[in-house]
Structure formats: structure tokens, C-alpha cells
Design an enzyme around this catalytic site. Structure first.
Site, short mmCIF file in Angstrom:
data_model
loop_
_atom_site.label_atom_id
_atom_site.label_comp_id
_atom_site.label_asym_id
_atom_site.label_seq_id
_atom_site.Cartn_x
_atom_site.Cartn_y
_atom_site.Cartn_z
CB SER A 1 -4.70 -22.50 -19.75
OG SER A 1 -4.13 -21.22 -19.61
CE LYS B 1 -4.33 -18.76 -22.18
NZ LYS B 1 -2.99 -18.72 -21.59
CB SER C 1 -2.67 -18.41 -18.19
OG SER C 1 -1.80 -18.95 -19.16
#
Length: 415
Positions: free
Chosen positions: A151, A89, A86
Site C-alpha cells: 500500500s 488506490k 487507501s
């Protein structure tokens, strides 16, 4: 190709610690070779010294940099590609913020939740999600919070589709933009970091990306430090970055975890005028992720301090000129020239000027044309600082340019 010229300054310059406030640090970059002339902004740190005092981390991959100085304070296997989970991101958000700043989208715009976004990253996926309902329109503002706080994998896909029409098209934008901002070890296969072949980054690239977000989009950076996000009066999400909750000055950015990649974290914190960025990756537990990042930040804040080398406007040295009305151009910094060195440093440094030359006239005052490389006497800490033309140098006539050419051939400008 013109040679890289090096002019060594006083081999043991004495500099003094800065005690004034606020502290001003000009951009510094640690690079592996002389900077090419006219290349624009100095490259981000490509090599770095071993940490002063023998500091070490058990994180398999890590980097710590001073954001204001563009100086790497510590690194460990920082250029190896790995699965960022993540943490990638951050690239999705970089594009979202770019579109917002350009006015192509607005925070209040509603983006549709497609079945693909819902199934791939939402509730049916059983992954990290903000649980945006299928076939509803979610404001960009809420989607950003769904990424920075929760997230949400669904939030990333919804943003991607809303901006580019499809996640596939958005991923192409991600890879194109990665090259534009200097990410050399990154390739993206989706918008959210879910497992995908070829989806990789390096610790250094994550630090570069974090700095880009902080410097380019200060008006949106607050999203990363938001501790809670209440969504649809049904969910209250808590920021997954543990250091945001600790009282150590951290105000962002992003965690990441997959079974394949271990635990990772990109974080930034500020104390006084100093901002540090830390990246750790490949750790076995969430507790290790938190503790290693925290220890590295604490070490960085206490182990380095700024020193003054040259005051604003003071000439550092001269560079040779070809075809100009003068044979030399004075070199100055962009304001005061300050260094970041280990706190234990006495202030003794060695310094040299590096440039590709001789430099062809005409030259405009303010052109970046050389680099000041400074090494601390007590450690291998290295600062590289861009230097600029201190005055205009006009072009000489044809005859004088011919003489200059003969001088280069005969003496290599060793004048």
C-alpha cells in the site's frame, strides 16, 4: 417520451435449483427503474433488498454483491460518500492496468522517483511506503506490488507521474475514468488516498470498481492476492489484506485506514463458480474490519444459490414493435436464464417484462431491448435480467407505419 411497458408473466412460476456444474450465471442487475432501450450494458445494482434472514453488520457502510450475477445481496448505507483512504488506490491501479493492456507502458519500464513522490509518499512522509530511493528508476512491476502488497503511497505517485507526467494530470484521468466505468459517488484528489479535501467514494462505487478490475484485467488480478513482496533485498512486505491469509477463498483486493475514516476493506473471494465482492467501511478496529468482512462473505456463500428459469434459446415473451414487418419480436436471454435467490427459496417467483416501447423497427437479432424482473416469493430478492431480440424484424412500408401510429394513438398498443 415512450411509456415503460410491463408485461406480467405467470405470477407464480415454478423454477428448480441448479445441480449441474459448472454453473453459468448471466449478467443480472438490480435497478430502480425500467432500463432505457439501446443503453448498452445493464446498469450495476442501484437498489437492493433487505438481507434474507435478517442479516446485519455493525459496519456503518457495507455492500455484498455476487460478481457473476451483478446482484447485490446486502447493502447498508452504500451510496453515502466517505473518505476511502487507501481503498481508492484501486482506481490508480485501474489506470495502470489500462495503460498496460493498451501497450502504452510495459511491466519492465522504469519510472523515476521524483523528490515530490519521495517526500510526499516515501520515507520522509512517515506514511505507508515502499521506500523507493530518490532519483532511481523503479520497474512498473515492482511499483504495482508496492501498491497491492505494501500500500505504498510513494509507489502510487511514481506510477501517476510516470503515466501522466504529474500527479495532478493523473488525478484528472482518475476522475474521467471513474465516470466512464459508472462511479457516481466518487471524486479523487490524489493518487493514493492520503487526506485531501473532496477525496471521497461510496461503498457501491468501490464494489463496482473491484468488479471492473476483476472482469477487465484478469491477467493482472493476481497482484492483489500476492502474500509477500521482497524489495531491494532489504524489505519483505506482507499483504495487508488479512483475508488473503485466511483459508476462505479470498484472493484480493485492498484495505484502507485513516483516523478520519476508520478501517475499511474491499475483498473478493471465489468458491466454485461463484465470486463475491464485499466492502466494509468506517469500522473502529482492524479486527472489526476483518471479522465483519469475513462474516458477510461466509453468509453470502451459504445463503444464496442459483435457480434455472429458462433454458438457452427458449422464448421468454414478446415485445411490441412499431413500424415493423411483424407487430411483435420474441425475447430471449443470453444463454440460459438463471437467478440467484436465497438458499431457502422454494423456487416460486413472480416475473414481469419491462421495456420502453413500442420498439421501433428495424430490429436486429441480439439487440438488447427489454428487462426481465423476477421477485422471489419468500423474500424481496430481485433479479433484473437483460432480454434480447430473438430474430430480425425489418421495417414496414410507409403506409403500414402510418397504421401503426394510429394504433398507438388510439389504443396505446394494448393489443
Amino acid at each position: 417520451m415512450p411509456p415503460a411497458y410491463r408485461r406480467r408473466l405467470n405470477p407464480a412460476l415454478s423454477i428448480r435449483p441448479l445441480v449441474y456444474a459448472p454453473r453459468r450465471l448471466i449478467n443480472i442487475a438490480v435497478v430502480g427503474a425500467a432500463l432505457a432501450l439501446g443503453g448498452g450494458a445493464a446498469a450495476f445494482a442501484q437498489t437492493a433488498q433487505k438481507a434474507a434472514g435478517g442479516y446485519e453488520t455493525k459496519a456503518p457502510r457495507a455492500i455484498l454483491m455476487d460478481s457473476g450475477a451483478d446482484l447485490v445481496l446486502y447493502e447498508k448505507d452504500a451510496d453515502t460518500q466517505f473518505i476511502p483512504a487507501s481503498m481508492s488506490k484501486l482506481m490508480t491501479l485501474a489506470l495502470v492496468f489500462r495503460e498496460l493492456k493498451a501497450g502504452r507502458i510495459k511491466l519492465e519500464d522504469g519510472f523515476n522517483v521524483s523528490e515530490y513522490a519521495w517526500r510526499t509518499g516515501g520515507a520522509p512522509s512517515k506514511t505507508s511506503a515502499m521506500f523507493a530511493p530518490l532519483n532511481t528508476a523503479v520497474p512498473v512491476d515492482e511499483l504495482i506490488q508496492g501498491v497491492t502488497v505494501q500500500s505504498g503511497n510513494d509507489a502510487c505517485i511514481i506510477l501517476a507521474e510516470g503515466i501522466a507526467g504529474s500527479e495532478e494530470a493523473f488525478v484528472k484521468m482518475m476522475n474521467d475514468h471513474a465516470k466512464e466505468i459508472g462511479l457516481t459517488q466518487s471524486h479523487f484528489a490524489n493518487s493514493n488516498g492520503l487526506p485531501a479535501e473532496g477525496h471521497v467514494m461510496s461503498a457501491r462505487d468501490l464494489a463496482i470498481l473491484a468488479k471492473h478490475l476483476i472482469d477487465t484485467y484478469p491477467e493482472y488480478y493476481h497482484y492483489f492476492g500476492q502474500k509477500e513482496f521482497k524489495y531491494r533485498e532489504k524489505f519483505t512486505f506482507r499483504n495487508r489484506n488479512p483475508l488473503v491469509w485466511a483459508d476462505i477463498g479470498v484472493d484480493g483486493l485492498k484495505t484502507g485506514h485513516l483516523k478520519e475514516s476508520g478501517y475499511g476493506l474491499v475483498a473478493s473471494g471465489k468458491r466454485g463458480d461463484q465470486r463475491l465482492i464485499v466492502v466494509v467501511a468506517g469500522l473502529e478496529t482492524a479486527n472489526d474490519r476483518e471479522s465483519e468482512a469475513r462474516k458477510m462473505l461466509e453468509w453470502g456463500f451459504k445463503s444464496f444459490k442459483p435457480f434455472r428459469l429458462f433454458n438457452e434459446g427458449v422464448k421468454v415473451s414478446d415485445a411490441l414493435v412499431w413500424g415493423g414487418t411483424q407487430h411483435y419480436v420474441p425475447l430471449v436471454g443470453n444463454g440460459n436464464i438463471d437467478l440467484l435467490l436465497p438458499a431457502s427459496a422454494t423456487g416460486a417467483v413472480s416475473a414481469s417484462i419491462i421495456y420502453d416501447g413500442p420498439i421501433k423497427a428495424p430490429i436486429r437479432k441480439g439487440d438488447q431491448i427489454a428487462t426481465l424482473r423476477v421477485n422471489a416469493a419468500e423474500s424481496s430478492a430481485t433479479n433484473e435480467i437483460p432480454l434480447y431480440a430473438g430474430e430480425d424484424i425489418g421495417q414496414s412500408n410507409f403506409a403500414m407505419r402510418g397504421i401503426d401510429s394510429l394504433l398507438v394513438l388510439a389504443f396505446g398498443w394494448l393489443l
